[in-house]
Design a protein around this motif. Structure first.
Motif, PDB file in Angstrom:
ATOM      1  N   SER A   1       0.822  -1.214   0.000  1.00 30.12           N
ATOM      2  CA  SER A   1       0.000   0.000   0.000  1.00 30.12           C
ATOM      3  C   SER A   1       0.854   1.262   0.000  1.00 30.12           C
ATOM      4  O   SER A   1       0.334   2.369   0.078  1.00 30.12           O
TER       5      SER A   1
ATOM      6  N   ARG B   1      -3.061   7.007  -2.523  1.00 29.94           N
ATOM      7  CA  ARG B   1      -3.488   6.016  -1.536  1.00 29.94           C
ATOM      8  C   ARG B   1      -4.864   6.377  -0.972  1.00 29.94           C
ATOM      9  O   ARG B   1      -5.739   5.537  -0.852  1.00 29.94           O
TER      10      ARG B   1
ATOM     11  N   ILE C   1      -7.243   3.337  -1.887  1.00 29.68           N
ATOM     12  CA  ILE C   1      -7.147   2.257  -0.898  1.00 29.68           C
ATOM     13  C   ILE C   1      -7.879   2.627   0.386  1.00 29.68           C
ATOM     14  O   ILE C   1      -7.736   3.731   0.898  1.00 29.68           O
TER      15      ILE C   1
ATOM     16  N   PHE D   1      -8.349   1.287   4.415  1.00 31.97           N
ATOM     17  CA  PHE D   1      -7.657   0.417   5.378  1.00 31.97           C
ATOM     18  C   PHE D   1      -8.562   0.043   6.538  1.00 31.97           C
ATOM     19  O   PHE D   1      -9.265   0.884   7.087  1.00 31.97           O
TER      20      PHE D   1
ATOM     21  N   PHE E   1      -7.626  -2.916   2.098  1.00 31.88           N
ATOM     22  CA  PHE E   1      -6.596  -3.684   2.787  1.00 31.88           C
ATOM     23  C   PHE E   1      -7.058  -3.881   4.223  1.00 31.88           C
ATOM     24  O   PHE E   1      -7.402  -2.895   4.889  1.00 31.88           O
TER      25      PHE E   1
END
Ligand SMILES: Nc1ncnc2c1ncn2[C@@H]1O[C@H](COP(=O)(O)OP(=O)(O)OP(=O)(O)O)[C@@H](O)[C@H]1O
Ligand SMILES: [Mg+2]
Length: 226
Positions: free
Chosen positions: A57, A86, A90, A92, A169
């Protein structure tokens, strides 16, 4: 174009215990993550799972190797560009949710959107929708301390979805939960994968979760085995 959202080539990473004593954690890992699928990474404690997730990542740098996300070499980006890339791409979810204790569920989900430039009104609207999606419509104004562990983790998932990422993720997302709450989280991941086409990369010790994986890889002795 292939359908890999992440392509990692020959990732190596060592840590130095002392100047002389080198710990080789990742010894040349190559891995492709297929878009719209659930990929799981398993392995013993200390095997390097979190280290790999951080590198994939762009939160941490490898000693050598290449990571491409959506075809873009992330280690060739400037730090600023990488952190905005990011943020956009993405989401998390961690073992411990890291929610902000002084803010309620709605604010915890809305804040990352506002950091990305969304107006308060729009951020609140989407935060409400996301909390409804994870089944917490009636808990929006509860602070983390007023929510159960499983509910806190669902807020963290809503927060991870805030900026509409293409991949989530998750590092031991159910590690801190009992099996019943763990199952709620698994089902939520599967639903999000089926309904929204979200890609998941999940590190887990949880055998319950393993049956949900489209792909399961094990890290052992610094390399990946299937
Ligand atoms: N910043 C660091 N400095 C030195 N050693 C580190 C550092 N980060 C991780 N390590 C070491 O690298 C190894 C892999 O750590 P990592 O956190 O990736 O393991 P893991 O597979 O996620 O384990 P767990 O299942 O317990 O979370 C461990 O032995 C750890 O002690
Ligand atoms: Mg870990």
């Amino acid at each position: 174009m292939n359908n890999y959202i992440i392509e990692a080539k020959d990732i190596r990473k060592s840590f130095y215990k002392t100047k002389e004593k080198k710990l080789e954690i990742l010894k040349g890992i190559s891995l492709n993550i297929v878009e719209h699928k659930i990929t799981l990474i398993v392995g013993a404690s200390g095997a390097g799972k979190s280290t790999l997730l951080h590198i994939l990542s762009g939160l941490d740098l490898p000693d050598s190797g290449e990571v491409k996300i959506k075809g873009i070499d992330i280690f060739k980006m400037s730090d600023d560009k990488l952190s905005s890339f990011r943020n956009k791409n993405i989401g998390f979810v961690f073992q411990f949710h890291h929610l902000l204790p002084e803010f309620d569920a709605l604010e915890n989900v809305a804040i990352p959107m506002m950091i990305n430039g969304t107006t308060l009104k729009q951020a609140n609207k989407r935060a409400e929708e996301l909390l409804e999606l994870v089944g917490l419509k009636d808990r929006m104004h509860h602070k983390p301390s007023e929510l159960s562990g499983g509910e806190q983790q669902r807020v963290a998932i809503a927060r991870a979805l805030a900026n509409n990422p293409s991949i989530i993720f998750a590092d031991e997302p159910t590690g801190n939960l009992d099996s019943q709450n763990g199952e709620i989280i698994h089902n939520l991941f599967v639903e999000l994968n089926k309904n929204l086409g979200l890609t998941f990369l999940i590190v887990t010790h949880n055998p319950q979760l393993i049956e949900f994986g489209d792909y399961v890889y094990e890290i052992k002795d610094g390399v990946i085995t299937v």
